[in-house]
Design an enzyme around this catalytic site. Structure first.
Site, PDB file in Angstrom:
ATOM      1  N   VAL A  70       1.057  -1.185  -0.070  1.00 50.13           N
ATOM      2  CA  VAL A  70       0.061   0.120  -0.073  1.00 50.13           C
ATOM      3  C   VAL A  70       1.045   1.115   0.061  1.00 50.13           C
ATOM      4  O   VAL A  70       1.704   1.368   0.951  1.00 50.13           O
ATOM      5  CB  VAL A  70      -0.984   0.085   1.166  1.00 50.13           C
ATOM      6  CG1 VAL A  70      -1.694   1.218   1.294  1.00 50.13           C
ATOM      7  CG2 VAL A  70      -2.000  -1.260   1.227  1.00 50.13           C
ATOM      8  N   ILE A 104      -7.316  -3.449   4.858  1.00 52.37           N
ATOM      9  CA  ILE A 104      -6.547  -4.229   3.933  1.00 52.37           C
ATOM     10  C   ILE A 104      -5.551  -5.062   4.865  1.00 52.37           C
ATOM     11  O   ILE A 104      -5.151  -6.060   4.432  1.00 52.37           O
ATOM     12  CB  ILE A 104      -5.393  -3.154   3.293  1.00 52.37           C
ATOM     13  CG1 ILE A 104      -4.453  -4.098   2.442  1.00 52.37           C
ATOM     14  CG2 ILE A 104      -4.721  -2.139   4.121  1.00 52.37           C
ATOM     15  CD1 ILE A 104      -5.266  -4.974   1.527  1.00 52.37           C
ATOM     16  N   GLY A 304     -10.619   0.827  -1.964  1.00 52.93           N
ATOM     17  CA  GLY A 304      -9.149   1.141  -2.399  1.00 52.93           C
ATOM     18  C   GLY A 304      -8.283   0.238  -1.404  1.00 52.93           C
ATOM     19  O   GLY A 304      -8.790  -0.915  -0.847  1.00 52.93           O
ATOM     20  N   GLU A 305      -7.000   0.633  -1.262  1.00 59.60           N
ATOM     21  CA  GLU A 305      -6.136  -0.084  -0.412  1.00 59.60           C
ATOM     22  C   GLU A 305      -5.560  -1.335  -0.860  1.00 59.60           C
ATOM     23  O   GLU A 305      -4.649  -2.084  -0.093  1.00 59.60           O
ATOM     24  CB  GLU A 305      -6.767  -0.318   0.991  1.00 59.60           C
ATOM     25  CG  GLU A 305      -7.082   1.022   1.680  1.00 59.60           C
ATOM     26  CD  GLU A 305      -7.643   0.897   3.170  1.00 59.60           C
ATOM     27  OE1 GLU A 305      -7.634  -0.310   3.505  1.00 59.60           O
ATOM     28  OE2 GLU A 305      -8.337   1.690   3.634  1.00 59.60           O
ATOM     29  N   GLY A 306      -6.114  -1.886  -1.977  1.00 59.54           N
ATOM     30  CA  GLY A 306      -5.594  -3.167  -2.481  1.00 59.54           C
ATOM     31  C   GLY A 306      -6.807  -4.247  -1.820  1.00 59.54           C
ATOM     32  O   GLY A 306      -6.664  -5.334  -2.094  1.00 59.54           O
TER      33      GLY A 306
END
EC number: 2.4.2.21
Length: 338
Positions: A70, A104, A304-306
């Site tokens: 990240v 995440i 988001g964040e993966g």
């Protein structure tokens, strides 16, 4: 480790990118045809296994070494009121990542990924793209190399994510510059902004495009002028992964926007990528269409964040489990269908 010594080296790296291993692809397809199931009956799980085989160069691919990163950065354009949150949240969330308390972190633990958190000088936001380039050449190159540094050759699967208040604005600008369609076509609600916020975002992107498009003659210049440090870092990581034949799970809109200039320059650039999911951000589905990628999941995520990629890792593991552990017709003494 991949490193780009100068902007020209980054651009040159896009030429002659490696392809998947043809022999491994053929062997994996042959194995799929021998497993105790009707041909094609596991659908996309079969495709995932073959994809992984081609990029790992083996008929029996693995998902043992999964790396995630990240990247975090702040954006000058955020001062225009394009986000529902203040810029201080970026640093606060980085602290949360490092303490292990974010979504995440939980999802990376769940899928067995080794997670790194890299923050870029949060007290020094990028330039406001509506009036100036986001980064100097040196800043952009440093971010690209920081991204490339997270990719090791022994990685079985990579995914990257981001944190940066206001970063759907540079992401929208990168998409519009790469694929056209104007600012309004790419600007969504991001973190949950109201109609006024969308108008401010659209205005900022339109101004950025008018100012910078004539100079966006290479992917490097597009990232430097319209992107952000965390966005450039994701681009550097995904390019390094391609150079090392490491398969990638693409996360959401911003992670995909990071490589929009690279795909615009070479439509085959994302061949080593699977689209983990299609997020709720309006431009993401359109962007994946430009990439020619069909998402594995549609879960209405927009964090988001993966996080979407972390969830999709479980599908990849399932695909490889079936591919590697099922018996063949010969091993099970089952008569194959003619």
């Amino acid at each position: 480790m991949i490193e780009f010594a100068e902007p020209a080296a980054f651009v040159a790296a896009l030429c002659g990118l490696p392809s998947p291993d043809a022999a491994a692809l053929s062997a994996a397809r042959e194995r799929q045809g021998q497993l105790t199931k009707p041909a094609g009956s596991l659908g996309r799980l079969e495709d995932i296994a073959v994809f992984m085989a081609g990029w790992q160069g083996t008929s029996r691919p693995a998902a043992d070494r999964i790396r995630a990163a990240v990247f975090a950065g702040n954006h000058g354009v955020a001062a225009r009121g394009v986000s529902a949150f203040p810029v201080e949240v970026t640093a606060q969330m980085v602290a949360n990542f490092r303490a292990g308390g974010a979504a995440i972190n939980a999802l990376a633990r769940s899928c067995g990924a080794e997670l790194s958190v890299i923050a870029f000088d949060l007290e020094r936001p990028t330039g406001d793209i509506a009036v100036e380039p986001a980064m100097s050449e040196a800043d952009c190159l440093a971010a690209l190399n920081a991204g490339a540094a997270v990719v090791a050759a022994d990685t079985d699967l990579l995914f990257v994510g981001e944190m940066g208040i206001g970063n759907t604005t540079p992401a929208a600008a990168l998409c519009a510059q790469a694929f056209g369609g104007g600012a309004a076509g790419w600007c969504g609600r991001g973190s949950g902004i109201d109609d006024g916020g969308v108008l401010r975002k659209t205005d900022a992107v339109a101004r950025a495009l008018a100012l910078h498009t004539p100079q966006c003659t290479t992917p490097f210049e597009s990232l430097r002028r319209l992107g952000g440090r965390e966005i450039a870092a994701m681009a550097g990581a995904i390019l390094a992964a391609r150079m090392l034949r490491v398969p990638v799970l693409l996360d959401g809109f911003i992670a995909c926007a990071a490589i929009a200039p690279l795909v615009a320059a070479d439509p085959a650039f994302a061949d080593h990528c699977l689209a983990a999911h299609c997020s709720a951000e309006g431009g993401h589905a359109r962007l994946l269409d430009h990439f020619g990628l069909d998402p594995l999941l549609r879960l209405n995520m927009r964090l988001g964040e993966g996080t979407g990629a972390a969830v999709a890792v479980h599908l990849v593991r399932a695909a490889l489990g079936a591919h590697n552990e099922m018996a063949t017709f010969a091993e099970a003494a089952v008569t194959a269908a003619l």
